[in-house]
Structure formats: structure tokens, C-alpha cells
Write a protein that holds these residues in place. Structure first.
Motif, PDB file in Angstrom:
ATOM      1  N   UNK A   1       0.681  30.132  54.662  1.00 36.51           N
ATOM      2  CA  UNK A   1      -0.450  29.287  55.035  1.00 36.51           C
ATOM      3  C   UNK A   1      -1.113  28.948  53.702  1.00 36.51           C
ATOM      4  N   UNK A   2      -0.623  27.883  53.066  1.00 38.26           N
ATOM      5  CA  UNK A   2      -0.798  27.704  51.627  1.00 38.26           C
ATOM      6  C   UNK A   2      -2.126  27.103  51.185  1.00 38.26           C
ATOM      7  N   UNK A   3      -2.829  26.382  52.033  1.00 38.30           N
ATOM      8  CA  UNK A   3      -4.061  25.740  51.587  1.00 38.30           C
ATOM      9  C   UNK A   3      -5.082  26.748  51.070  1.00 38.30           C
ATOM     10  N   UNK A   4      -5.175  27.894  51.705  1.00 36.36           N
ATOM     11  CA  UNK A   4      -6.176  28.890  51.302  1.00 36.36           C
ATOM     12  C   UNK A   4      -5.581  30.074  50.549  1.00 36.36           C
ATOM     13  N   UNK A   5      -4.301  30.046  50.275  1.00 37.47           N
ATOM     14  CA  UNK A   5      -3.649  31.166  49.596  1.00 37.47           C
ATOM     15  C   UNK A   5      -3.963  31.121  48.098  1.00 37.47           C
ATOM     16  N   UNK A   6      -4.470  32.218  47.543  1.00 41.56           N
ATOM     17  CA  UNK A   6      -4.790  32.240  46.112  1.00 41.56           C
ATOM     18  C   UNK A   6      -3.551  32.007  45.234  1.00 41.56           C
ATOM     19  N   UNK A   7      -3.762  31.343  44.116  1.00 39.75           N
ATOM     20  CA  UNK A   7      -2.681  31.020  43.182  1.00 39.75           C
ATOM     21  C   UNK A   7      -1.949  32.276  42.724  1.00 39.75           C
ATOM     22  N   UNK A   8      -2.677  33.339  42.449  1.00 35.96           N
ATOM     23  CA  UNK A   8      -2.039  34.567  41.967  1.00 35.96           C
ATOM     24  C   UNK A   8      -1.064  35.128  43.009  1.00 35.96           C
ATOM     25  N   UNK A   9      -1.388  34.969  44.285  1.00 35.39           N
ATOM     26  CA  UNK A   9      -0.500  35.436  45.357  1.00 35.39           C
ATOM     27  C   UNK A   9       0.713  34.504  45.462  1.00 35.39           C
ATOM     28  N   UNK A  10       0.485  33.207  45.341  1.00 37.67           N
ATOM     29  CA  UNK A  10       1.615  32.267  45.340  1.00 37.67           C
ATOM     30  C   UNK A  10       2.579  32.599  44.204  1.00 37.67           C
ATOM     31  N   UNK A  11       2.047  32.946  43.045  1.00 37.89           N
ATOM     32  CA  UNK A  11       2.915  33.293  41.909  1.00 37.89           C
ATOM     33  C   UNK A  11       3.750  34.533  42.199  1.00 37.89           C
ATOM     34  N   UNK A  12       3.171  35.526  42.859  1.00 37.29           N
ATOM     35  CA  UNK A  12       3.930  36.713  43.265  1.00 37.29           C
ATOM     36  C   UNK A  12       5.053  36.300  44.217  1.00 37.29           C
ATOM     37  N   UNK A  13       4.731  35.410  45.151  1.00 41.56           N
ATOM     38  CA  UNK A  13       5.731  34.938  46.113  1.00 41.56           C
ATOM     39  C   UNK A  13       6.843  34.141  45.446  1.00 41.56           C
TER      40      UNK A  13
ATOM     41  N   UNK B   1       4.886  23.123  43.215  1.00 40.23           N
ATOM     42  CA  UNK B   1       5.661  24.341  43.445  1.00 40.23           C
ATOM     43  C   UNK B   1       6.832  24.345  42.475  1.00 40.23           C
ATOM     44  N   UNK B   2       7.386  25.522  42.190  1.00 37.06           N
ATOM     45  CA  UNK B   2       8.569  25.583  41.323  1.00 37.06           C
ATOM     46  C   UNK B   2       9.725  24.796  41.944  1.00 37.06           C
ATOM     47  N   UNK B   3      10.527  24.220  41.089  1.00 31.85           N
ATOM     48  CA  UNK B   3      11.667  23.425  41.548  1.00 31.85           C
ATOM     49  C   UNK B   3      12.893  24.316  41.696  1.00 31.85           C
ATOM     50  N   UNK B   4      12.905  25.075  42.757  1.00 29.81           N
ATOM     51  CA  UNK B   4      14.026  25.953  43.089  1.00 29.81           C
ATOM     52  C   UNK B   4      14.448  25.642  44.516  1.00 29.81           C
ATOM     53  N   UNK B   5      15.726  25.716  44.793  1.00 25.27           N
ATOM     54  CA  UNK B   5      16.216  25.283  46.104  1.00 25.27           C
ATOM     55  C   UNK B   5      15.705  26.152  47.253  1.00 25.27           C
TER      56      UNK B   5
ATOM     57  N   UNK C   1      10.752  32.244  63.289  1.00 26.22           N
ATOM     58  CA  UNK C   1      11.759  33.019  64.007  1.00 26.22           C
ATOM     59  C   UNK C   1      11.353  34.488  63.992  1.00 26.22           C
ATOM     60  N   UNK C   2      11.775  35.262  65.000  1.00 26.43           N
ATOM     61  CA  UNK C   2      11.492  36.693  64.970  1.00 26.43           C
ATOM     62  C   UNK C   2      11.977  37.307  63.653  1.00 26.43           C
ATOM     63  N   UNK C   3      11.161  38.165  63.082  1.00 23.40           N
ATOM     64  CA  UNK C   3      11.515  38.820  61.824  1.00 23.40           C
ATOM     65  C   UNK C   3      11.042  38.084  60.592  1.00 23.40           C
ATOM     66  N   UNK C   4      10.609  36.825  60.739  1.00 19.62           N
ATOM     67  CA  UNK C   4      10.072  36.076  59.599  1.00 19.62           C
ATOM     68  C   UNK C   4       8.732  36.675  59.175  1.00 19.62           C
ATOM     69  N   UNK C   5       8.359  36.404  57.950  1.00 21.56           N
ATOM     70  CA  UNK C   5       7.103  36.882  57.379  1.00 21.56           C
ATOM     71  C   UNK C   5       6.174  35.705  57.149  1.00 21.56           C
ATOM     72  N   UNK C   6       4.916  35.846  57.563  1.00 18.78           N
ATOM     73  CA  UNK C   6       3.906  34.825  57.340  1.00 18.78           C
ATOM     74  C   UNK C   6       2.793  35.422  56.483  1.00 18.78           C
ATOM     75  N   UNK C   7       2.435  34.699  55.426  1.00 17.91           N
ATOM     76  CA  UNK C   7       1.340  35.098  54.551  1.00 17.91           C
ATOM     77  C   UNK C   7       0.126  34.277  54.971  1.00 17.91           C
TER      78      UNK C   7
END
Length: 150
Positions: free
Chosen positions: A6-18, A39-43, A66-72
Motif C-alpha cells: 500500500x505504497x502511497x503512505x509507505x515510508x521510503x526507508x521501508x520501500x528501500x528494505x523491500x 521504483x527500481x528497474x527490475x523485472x 492470493x492466499x499466502x501473499x504478503x501485504x505491507x
């Protein structure tokens, strides 16, 4: 397992970890946002830009989950929907939502909404600190490791 942010409110430092985790594990990471972002240009890292509007990004995540997916997310109602669909939900502050704690978190959120609606300032959360970042990274690593083992 795919990772949704849920990227609009996700802190940059957390996005970098991801970004680092996605690069290391090659798990699909999708940032869902109402606005464009770099975002980084990775496939295995993608941006899904949705229309502006209340809960549009949340609804798109739930639809694609999907079941088992992770949401931040720090959005408690979204976390509850993720758990209902057998997904995992992790806040950027490092709190792993579960069936044991989500009801209490929803009740507190609703209580604070009621206070704010009556004009009481409930304040915002404190600034993200190193303890939060470490907790987030730790839970993320555990969830990814658990997924890799299955």
C-alpha cells in the motif's frame, strides 16, 4: 508468495528494505499507488498505479491477493481483509497483524475515528525509528524464509 505494498503512505526507508529483499529473493513486489513514483528497474518490482479515490488502492490489492501473499500496510481495515483472504499483513512499523490482534486494532482505530469526528485531536503516530525498521526487516525475513521452505 507475492508482496503487495500500500505504497502511497509507505515510508521510503521501508520501500528501500523491500526493494533489497525483492532483489535478493526475486519475489514479485508490486507497489500499488494513486500517484506515479520512482521504483527500481527490475523485472520483479512493479508499480500498479490506480485511479485516485478513497480505498481504490486497498480494493485493488484485495482483488489481486492470493492466499499466502504478503501485504505491507498501516491501514487496519485493509490488514483485516488480507487476513480474511488467508494472506499475511505487516505494518511498516514492524507489527505483524494476526487473527489474535486484528480485532483489538480495529476497535482502537474505530474508537479514535469517533474521537476525531467529535473534534478531539488524537495526534498521529510517532516518527518511524530504528527499532521499527529492525522489527519490520525481521518479520519480513521470517515470512520470506518460511515461504522459501514450503
Amino acid at each position: 508468495m507475492k508482496i503487495w505494498v500500500d505504497a502511497d503512505a509507505c515510508p521510503v526507508v521501508i520501500k528501500n528494505i523491500l526493494y533489497k529483499a525483492a532483489q535478493r529473493t526475486r519475489l514479485q513486489l508490486t507497489l500499488v499507488a494513486n500517484q506515479p513514483m520512482h521504483i527500481p528497474r527490475l523485472k520483479w518490482i512493479k508499480l500498479l498505479q490506480v485511479a485516485p479515490g478513497f480505498d481504490v488502492a486497498d480494493n485493488e490489492i484485495v482483488k489481486r491477493l492470493d492466499p499466502g501473499d504478503l501485504v505491507i500496510t498501516s491501514d487496519i481495515p485493509l490488514a483485516a481483509q488480507v487476513l480474511e483472504k488467508a494472506g499475511h499483513a505487516l505494518s511498516p512499523r514492524g507489527e505483524l497483524y494476526s487473527s489474535d490482534n486484528i480485532r483489538g486494532r480495529l476497535n482502537m482505530r474505530n474508537f479514535k475515528d469517533t474521537l476525531r469526528a467529535s473534534g478531539i485531536d488524537t495526534g498521529g503516530p510517532p516518527a518511524l525509528n530504528q527499532k521499527n525498521r529492525n522489527a519490520f526487516a525481521g518479520h519480513l525475513d521470517k515470512l520470506i524464509s518460511r515461504h522459501k521452505r514450503t
